[in-house]
Design an enzyme around this catalytic site. Structure first.
Site, short mmCIF file in Angstrom:
data_model
loop_
_atom_site.label_atom_id
_atom_site.label_comp_id
_atom_site.label_asym_id
_atom_site.label_seq_id
_atom_site.Cartn_x
_atom_site.Cartn_y
_atom_site.Cartn_z
N LYS A 153 -12.21 47.84 51.32
CA LYS A 153 -11.83 49.25 50.32
C LYS A 153 -12.89 49.61 49.12
O LYS A 153 -13.43 48.25 48.65
CB LYS A 153 -9.76 48.59 49.81
N LYS A 180 -7.71 38.43 45.47
CA LYS A 180 -8.59 38.02 44.30
C LYS A 180 -8.22 36.74 43.75
O LYS A 180 -9.20 35.66 43.36
CB LYS A 180 -7.97 38.93 43.75
N LYS A 213 -14.07 50.28 42.49
CA LYS A 213 -15.11 49.45 41.15
C LYS A 213 -15.25 48.11 41.01
O LYS A 213 -16.70 48.04 41.38
CB LYS A 213 -14.52 49.40 39.93
P1 ATP Z 1 -11.04 47.27 40.84
O1 ATP Z 1 -12.03 47.26 41.70
O2 ATP Z 1 -10.69 47.10 39.31
O3 ATP Z 1 -9.60 46.07 41.80
P2 ATP Z 1 -9.82 49.46 42.08
O4 ATP Z 1 -11.02 50.52 42.11
O5 ATP Z 1 -9.25 49.04 42.72
O6 ATP Z 1 -10.55 48.53 41.22
P3 ATP Z 1 -7.98 50.35 40.68
O7 ATP Z 1 -7.65 50.56 39.02
O8 ATP Z 1 -6.98 48.65 41.31
O9 ATP Z 1 -8.82 50.19 41.22
O10 ATP Z 1 -6.60 51.60 41.04
C1 ATP Z 1 -6.56 52.89 40.61
C2 ATP Z 1 -5.56 53.54 41.43
O11 ATP Z 1 -6.59 53.46 42.15
C3 ATP Z 1 -4.46 53.56 42.80
O12 ATP Z 1 -3.80 54.04 42.60
C4 ATP Z 1 -5.11 52.52 44.12
O13 ATP Z 1 -4.15 52.38 45.06
C5 ATP Z 1 -6.32 54.26 43.86
N1 ATP Z 1 -7.31 53.52 44.75
C6 ATP Z 1 -8.12 52.04 44.82
N2 ATP Z 1 -8.97 52.47 45.45
C7 ATP Z 1 -8.74 53.29 45.97
C8 ATP Z 1 -9.68 53.73 46.88
N3 ATP Z 1 -10.19 52.83 48.00
N4 ATP Z 1 -9.15 54.55 47.96
C9 ATP Z 1 -7.25 55.33 47.49
N5 ATP Z 1 -7.04 54.80 45.99
C10 ATP Z 1 -7.86 54.58 45.98
#
Ligand code: ATP
Ligand code: LTN
Length: 325
Positions: A192, A110, A195
């Protein structure tokens, strides 16, 4: 056992969030005491628009309810409403080694992504997460693979605190699913699904049939034709196979057999039909809740009171043990 997990209100929830985390939450809430904060204070460590944040917080609460989190069983609330999260976070700051924070993968990624807005919050992010977890005397933290390192750091912090000030916190463990812990982006299966990577990267849990069709049919696949699970050589199709497997409860082996002499297009079409079927109830329920914001806010309000009782009790102990009056 006490369960806790959080999601940042940074946008639409996607199938990665579901398969990595929320699916486990739904199982766990049946038999355990669950705490699910919407972690708005984490979301402000990267550039954001205040109006969007407000909207996203309510949207996330609505999404939780639409997905089946039950506010009678689970405590669903907004993190910033409980001041103890920030208070404990500050206190834990004073015992967390800087070197541990600097080696966190999420921080490194980040801080590269947001070079122009490199604030201290981004570095201290895992301390706030440790505070979320330790404040509620959590036993298990169901999260995706990307959060494993933060969980390890939480345990280091808890141990350090308990050694220095006497046993105050429980030792929490990460609960990471065997399959689906890291769903990859649809437009780039080496990254990965997130969002914040933009709408082309993820499939929303509330996507309508048209959108599901568009996103899946255009998902990046690999050279060759065979439907075979091989994440190194065929990351695109392997990712879609995992998604297919987890939504259909069929094993990857079974799916490889089923699609043995079939091409990517046919496989994708079946995946589209499956996802339309599985996501439809979520979308329907969310639509119904969207016009009931007052009801949703009331749920958050009532649940905050429950969280407050737990948080106050731990903080009293922490203050006493640290020698604060
Ligand atoms: P951002 O893009 O804002 O970082 P994000 O989509 O990565 O958001 P988070 O809010 O960081 O989502 O994560 C929420 C939950 O979902 C956490 O437990 C994280 O480990 C899980 N998670 C996020 N992305 C994935 C993915 N691609 N596969 C499996 N689990 C995920
Ligand atoms: N850092 C997590 C979100 C998060 C969290 C938590 C997860 C904040 N506090 C406590 C589990 C427990 C992420 O998914 N990015």
């Amino acid at each position: 056992m006490r369960i806790l997990s959080g999601i940042q209100p940074t946008g639409e929830l996607h199938i990665g969030n579901y398969l990595g985390a929320i699916k486990q939450w739904l199982e766990l809430q049946k038999n355990h005491e669950c705490v699910f904060p919407i972690v708005d204070l984490h979301a402000i460590t990267v550039p954001y628009n205040p109006k969007d944040l407000q909207k996203n917080i309510i949207e996330t609460a609505i999404s939780y309810l639409a997905l089946g989190l039950d506010p009678e069983k689970s405590i669903i609330f907004v993190q910033s409403k409980i001041k103890e999260h920030t208070e404990l976070s500050w206190l834990l700051n004073t015992i967390t080694p800087l070197s541990e924070l600097e080696r966190m993968t999420q921080y490194k990624e980040k801080s590269r992504q947001f070079k122009k807005n490199l604030n201290a919050g981004l570095l201290n992010y895992p301390i706030l997460m440790a505070a979320d977890i330790l404040l509620y005397q959590t036993d298990l933290v169901p999260v995706g693979k990307d959060q494993e390192q933060h969980l390890e750091l939480t345990r280091v912090i808890a141990k350090k605190f308990n050694n220095r000030f006497g046993k105050t916190f429980k030792d929490p463990k990460a609960l990471i699913p065997k399959e689906g812990a890291k769903i990859m982006a649809l437009n780039n299966p080496k990254k990965k699904m997130s969002k914040s990577l933009g709408p082309q990267a993820y499939l929303s849990l509330f996507a309508d049939p048209k959108e599901i069709q568009k996103k899946i049919m255009s998902a990046v696949t690999d050279p060759g034709k065979t439907i075979k699970y091989d994440p190194k050589k065929k990351p695109g199709i392997s990712n879609l196979l995992i998604i297919f497997s987890l939504f259909s409860s069929k094993s990857i082996k079974e799916l490889e057999k089923k699609f043995k002499n079939k091409g990517y297009a046919e496989f994708k079409k079946e995946l589209v039909n499956l996802l339309i079927l599985k996501l439809e109830p979520f979308r329907r329920k969310k639509k119904g809740l969207e016009s009931r914001e007052v009801y949703v806010r009331e749920i958050l309000f009532q649940n905050t009171k429950k969280a407050q009782v737990l948080a106050s009790s731990t903080m009293e102990e922490v203050r006493k043990n640290m020698g604060l009056i």
